[in-house]
Design an enzyme around this catalytic site. Sequence first.
Site, PDB file in Angstrom:
ATOM      1  N   ALA A   1       0.868  -1.245  -0.049  1.00 26.74           N
ATOM      2  CA  ALA A   1       0.114  -0.180  -0.095  1.00 26.74           C
ATOM      3  C   ALA A   1       0.772   1.192   0.034  1.00 26.74           C
ATOM      4  O   ALA A   1       2.217   1.213   0.368  1.00 26.74           O
ATOM      5  CB  ALA A   1      -0.796   0.128   1.231  1.00 26.74           C
TER       6      ALA A   1
ATOM      7  N   GLU B   1      -1.032  -9.085  -1.077  1.00 22.78           N
ATOM      8  CA  GLU B   1      -2.314  -9.277  -0.960  1.00 22.78           C
ATOM      9  C   GLU B   1      -3.308  -9.414  -2.250  1.00 22.78           C
ATOM     10  O   GLU B   1      -3.991 -10.585  -2.521  1.00 22.78           O
ATOM     11  CB  GLU B   1      -2.884  -8.444  -0.108  1.00 22.78           C
ATOM     12  CG  GLU B   1      -2.541  -8.597   1.596  1.00 22.78           C
ATOM     13  CD  GLU B   1      -3.037  -7.369   2.263  1.00 22.78           C
ATOM     14  OE1 GLU B   1      -2.943  -6.270   2.056  1.00 22.78           O
ATOM     15  OE2 GLU B   1      -3.375  -7.886   3.499  1.00 22.78           O
TER      16      GLU B   1
ATOM     17  N   GLY C   1       0.362  -4.972   0.756  1.00 17.41           N
ATOM     18  CA  GLY C   1      -0.679  -5.149  -0.130  1.00 17.41           C
ATOM     19  C   GLY C   1      -0.580  -5.737  -1.504  1.00 17.41           C
ATOM     20  O   GLY C   1      -1.337  -6.372  -2.207  1.00 17.41           O
TER      21      GLY C   1
ATOM     22  N   GLU D   1       4.269  -5.437   7.139  1.00 17.30           N
ATOM     23  CA  GLU D   1       3.397  -4.209   7.791  1.00 17.30           C
ATOM     24  C   GLU D   1       3.841  -4.080   9.373  1.00 17.30           C
ATOM     25  O   GLU D   1       3.464  -3.176   9.706  1.00 17.30           O
ATOM     26  CB  GLU D   1       1.766  -4.895   7.611  1.00 17.30           C
ATOM     27  CG  GLU D   1       1.224  -4.405   6.346  1.00 17.30           C
ATOM     28  CD  GLU D   1       1.508  -5.697   5.336  1.00 17.30           C
ATOM     29  OE1 GLU D   1       2.393  -6.568   5.442  1.00 17.30           O
ATOM     30  OE2 GLU D   1       0.720  -5.656   4.247  1.00 17.30           O
TER      31      GLU D   1
HETATM   32  C1  LIG Z   1      -9.696  -0.999   4.122  1.00 15.20           C
HETATM   33  C2  LIG Z   1      -8.518  -1.663   3.561  1.00 15.20           C
HETATM   34  C3  LIG Z   1      -7.292  -1.270   4.319  1.00 15.20           C
HETATM   35  C4  LIG Z   1      -6.186  -2.479   4.349  1.00 15.20           C
HETATM   36  C5  LIG Z   1      -4.749  -1.839   3.811  1.00 15.20           C
HETATM   37  C6  LIG Z   1      -3.874  -2.570   4.243  1.00 15.20           C
HETATM   38  C7  LIG Z   1      -2.866  -2.874   3.002  1.00 15.20           C
HETATM   39  C8  LIG Z   1      -1.454  -3.553   3.523  1.00 15.20           C
HETATM   40  O1  LIG Z   1      -1.693  -4.745   4.192  1.00 15.20           O
HETATM   41  C9  LIG Z   1      -0.885  -2.738   4.082  1.00 15.20           C
HETATM   42  C10 LIG Z   1       0.426  -2.259   3.438  1.00 15.20           C
HETATM   43  O2  LIG Z   1       0.747  -2.777   2.365  1.00 15.20           O
HETATM   44  S1  LIG Z   1       1.721  -1.466   4.015  1.00 15.20           S
HETATM   45  C11 LIG Z   1       3.264  -1.377   2.916  1.00 15.20           C
HETATM   46  C12 LIG Z   1       3.878  -2.584   3.049  1.00 15.20           C
HETATM   47  N1  LIG Z   1       4.961  -2.602   2.333  1.00 15.20           N
HETATM   48  C13 LIG Z   1       6.083  -1.858   2.822  1.00 15.20           C
HETATM   49  O3  LIG Z   1       6.247  -1.899   3.983  1.00 15.20           O
HETATM   50  C14 LIG Z   1       7.411  -1.928   1.902  1.00 15.20           C
HETATM   51  C15 LIG Z   1       8.300  -0.759   2.087  1.00 15.20           C
HETATM   52  N2  LIG Z   1       9.221  -0.647   1.122  1.00 15.20           N
HETATM   53  C16 LIG Z   1      10.299  -1.303   1.136  1.00 15.20           C
HETATM   54  O4  LIG Z   1      10.752  -2.007   2.030  1.00 15.20           O
HETATM   55  C17 LIG Z   1      11.477  -0.740   0.440  1.00 15.20           C
HETATM   56  O5  LIG Z   1      10.874   0.312  -0.224  1.00 15.20           O
HETATM   57  C18 LIG Z   1      11.623  -1.758  -0.796  1.00 15.20           C
HETATM   58  C19 LIG Z   1      12.114  -3.006  -0.278  1.00 15.20           C
HETATM   59  C20 LIG Z   1      10.201  -1.991  -1.760  1.00 15.20           C
HETATM   60  C21 LIG Z   1      12.393  -1.155  -1.915  1.00 15.20           C
HETATM   61  O6  LIG Z   1      13.469  -0.788  -1.104  1.00 15.20           O
HETATM   62  P1  LIG Z   1      14.866   0.524  -1.716  1.00 15.20           P
HETATM   63  O7  LIG Z   1      14.855  -0.171  -3.172  1.00 15.20           O
HETATM   64  O8  LIG Z   1      15.894   0.378  -0.754  1.00 15.20           O
HETATM   65  O9  LIG Z   1      14.158   1.664  -2.093  1.00 15.20           O
HETATM   66  P2  LIG Z   1      13.566   2.538  -0.621  1.00 15.20           P
HETATM   67  O10 LIG Z   1      14.597   3.827  -0.764  1.00 15.20           O
HETATM   68  O11 LIG Z   1      13.276   2.115   0.330  1.00 15.20           O
HETATM   69  O12 LIG Z   1      12.329   3.241  -1.352  1.00 15.20           O
HETATM   70  C22 LIG Z   1      12.222   3.829  -2.764  1.00 15.20           C
HETATM   71  C23 LIG Z   1      11.474   5.244  -2.567  1.00 15.20           C
HETATM   72  O13 LIG Z   1       9.878   4.616  -2.357  1.00 15.20           O
HETATM   73  C24 LIG Z   1       9.362   5.134  -1.265  1.00 15.20           C
HETATM   74  N3  LIG Z   1       8.382   4.094  -0.780  1.00 15.20           N
HETATM   75  C25 LIG Z   1       8.818   2.525  -0.479  1.00 15.20           C
HETATM   76  N4  LIG Z   1       8.006   1.805  -0.263  1.00 15.20           N
HETATM   77  C26 LIG Z   1       6.788   2.610  -0.320  1.00 15.20           C
HETATM   78  C27 LIG Z   1       5.263   2.574  -0.100  1.00 15.20           C
HETATM   79  N5  LIG Z   1       4.994   1.153   0.464  1.00 15.20           N
HETATM   80  N6  LIG Z   1       4.507   3.520   0.011  1.00 15.20           N
HETATM   81  C28 LIG Z   1       5.106   4.688  -0.233  1.00 15.20           C
HETATM   82  N7  LIG Z   1       6.229   4.896  -0.447  1.00 15.20           N
HETATM   83  C29 LIG Z   1       7.319   3.780  -0.598  1.00 15.20           C
HETATM   84  C30 LIG Z   1      10.460   5.252  -0.181  1.00 15.20           C
HETATM   85  O14 LIG Z   1       9.851   6.101   0.799  1.00 15.20           O
HETATM   86  C31 LIG Z   1      11.339   6.001  -1.164  1.00 15.20           C
HETATM   87  O15 LIG Z   1      11.062   7.401  -1.398  1.00 15.20           O
HETATM   88  P3  LIG Z   1      12.344   8.242  -1.607  1.00 15.20           P
HETATM   89  O16 LIG Z   1      11.211   9.960  -1.499  1.00 15.20           O
HETATM   90  O17 LIG Z   1      12.911   8.161  -2.682  1.00 15.20           O
HETATM   91  O18 LIG Z   1      12.700   8.380  -0.326  1.00 15.20           O
END
Ligand SMILES: CCCCCCC[C@H](O)CC(=O)SCCNC(=O)CCNC(=O)[C@H](O)C(C)(C)COP(=O)([O-])OP(=O)([O-])OC[C@H]1O[C@@H](n2cnc3c(N)ncnc32)[C@H](O)[C@@H]1OP(=O)([O-])[O-]
Length: 722
Positions: free
Chosen positions: A60, A102, A99, A122
Amino acid sequence: MVDYRTVKSVAVLEVNNPPVNALSYNVRQGLQDGIERANKDKEIKSIIIIGKGRTYPAGADISEFSKPHKGPNLIEVGLGIESSRKPVISAIHGTCLGGGLEIALFSHYRIALESAKVGFPEVALGLLPGAHGTQRLPRVAGMAFAMEIITSGRHVSAREALQHGILDKLVKGNLLSESLDFAASLPFSVPHNRRLRNVPAKGAENADRIFEVALNKVKQKQNGFIAPINCLKAVKAALLPYEEGAKIERELFMELLTSGQAKAQQYVFFAERAATRWYVSNEKNQKKCSAVPVKTTGVIGAGTMGSGIVVTLLRAGLPVILVEQDSQNLERGVNMIKGILQGSVNLKRMTSQQMNKCLQQLTPAQSLDSLHNVDLVIEAVFENLKLKEEIFGKLDEICKQQTILCSNTSTLDIDKIARATKRPDKVIGTHFFAPAFVMPLLENVYGTKTSGETIATVMNLGKTIRKIPVLVKTCHGFVANRMLARYQTEASFLLEEGCLPHEYDQVMEEFGFPMGAFKVGDLSGLDIGYRIRQELAKANGYTVTTDTRYIQGERFSSLADKLYELGRLGRKTGKGWYKYDRPGAKEAFVDPDVTDIILKHCKDAGIIRRKISTQEIVERSMYSSINEGFRCLEDGVASKPEDIDVIWLHGFGFPRYRGGPMYYASTIGLAEVYDRICYYHKTFPESSYWVPSDLLRKLATSGRNIPMSDWSTAATVNKSRL
Ligand SMILES: CCCCCCC[C@H](O)CC(=O)SCCNC(=O)CCNC(=O)[C@H](O)C(C)(C)COP(=O)([O-])OP(=O)([O-])OC[C@H]1O[C@@H](n2cnc3c(N)ncnc32)[C@H](O)[C@@H]1OP(=O)([O-])[O-]
């Protein structure tokens, strides 16, 4: 954000939201529309969801959690995918996380490149996989694996995911063409068991036991965090009929989403990334300055710190020349390095082959001359300015012109060290935290003359060696130790006023630190602080003894020095603030002798002890440090509050669910923090660090809630503009 195209009878929905294809509002809308469109098109037989660029959606969009909701939510999109009459295939590469996974589990088939990773991170954001991830993963991978993956947040390799049934097929080469072939092999309708809601969770028979074991583990390893516990409860609910489980997941998710912990942990996610971006001036900043390549390195000093740094460099594939004049110390250092690497092999963090490769890159040497041709040197000798100046003077003569000279000093002025050379532009501090091969923080310290290129190079080096590099300006103690000094000083005063070491430690451990200040003191060794105090006294022309109560008008506690003089150096001597079964043992026991030492110390000094509340312990420890943090912003030593928070999180184990000291202050409210600091300033006038920082005063009395992103700017504008 989602490109729709058809390839023969297949609809390809390509998510295009760089950099990580996060499932932002437009992506969710695009996926929902694409599924509907493909289902309406008679020519279409199946649907592929794929990511453009480097990855399948990595989750997400975290930045949307704090904004008003827009468009279809992820569950609605997912249910649309699952109920598609035409088979939906998720084609996965890169990192399919949160997500993203998911969406893949709502799809009927999952095919992936061998290099792909999947996971539910998450929990690190204080959340749980809230779009039915907790309900679907146990249906493919079983209760035990789901609990482990969801509570740890670890990224699972495609091969492991295939073994656990999360993926259906691994492919090499072109993912899209492989997916098109796979689509062509599928029946036109979706078999009942490919909709995971129709499948029971695996491992139901042992669910209670699995839950108990997992719960005990998270209570031990993630003490204080609420997300892992909610994750477990949600996975357990997968044993119920699908709708009921999903309802429980939703309730547990909402509880987390609105909790302070989730907000703090999401702040940390962005703060960690912000901290690696640096700006000193219009000329010296990340955008304008490039790093020079570092292919060879040298480390001076084979003590605990030097050896730890060597391991870190070797593990990142960098060759290291380790210099230590004394042959015995050199041998001891090399053995320590071998021991640390062997430990990694034993823990299966590296193979023996990798260890041998690392060791082949290590060259022990006894003369600084051997460093003449390296690209970068890190000096890690004893914290003594004269010694460091002498070494840097010699290095300047020995090393090639381009060599960058780094000092692993934890307190000393980089400008003074740089002045010992004719290349002050190439001198910088690289402050590692002990143990250097474990602690993720690298506090890089620039001096007045350090060039942008040198800064860029060590910031880059930090990433290469898998540390979190944060840039600060030189001053005594920089950010980390300058703030920590307040924290430790208050801890020692609290002992004099009424606490005992274990009482203090218990409060701060309940606050969330892995260890209280006195256990940390025993771990690092009481001789370290003693030597620093003696050096400081020498440098400033005063003496410190066990009778000293004031230094230059400031209150001082000599309790730690009393313990040092009794040979109580901490864990290594089997006694310090606590006692241990034997030297080197980890388990700390309350020592009545220490209680006697403290009580006698107070009696001799005429201090009347009193009962000290938990609130006072936390406030005095944290608010004194926070006040210093604001001074660091005010002086420009730290350029933004996120940097300070990341330093505390990764250097001192500050609880992640509280965001860091500066974020913590923002949650308490700056007006409240300021009031309490004023109170402590009045109560303890003989400790000048309680004088409230000007910046804090400005922010707290502005009458507005100024966001953290504006704190640094506020340091340079006058009050009327706030
Ligand atoms: C009603 C229903 C509601 C339910 C909803 C629930 C859904 C779900 O269960 C919740 C989720 O998915 S929670 C999410 C679960 N997922 C996670 O927690 C994954 C989180 N992300 C990561 O772990 C790492 O970014 C990667 C491993 C994907 C890439 O690593 P890398 O190659 O070293 O790259 P990097 O340097 O890390 O990132 C590059 C740029 O991207 C940006 N950004 C990244 N992800 C983002 C995101 N999700 N979002 C926004 N931005 C995100 C990051 O800030 C950075 O920006 P900057 O401006 O350049 O500084």
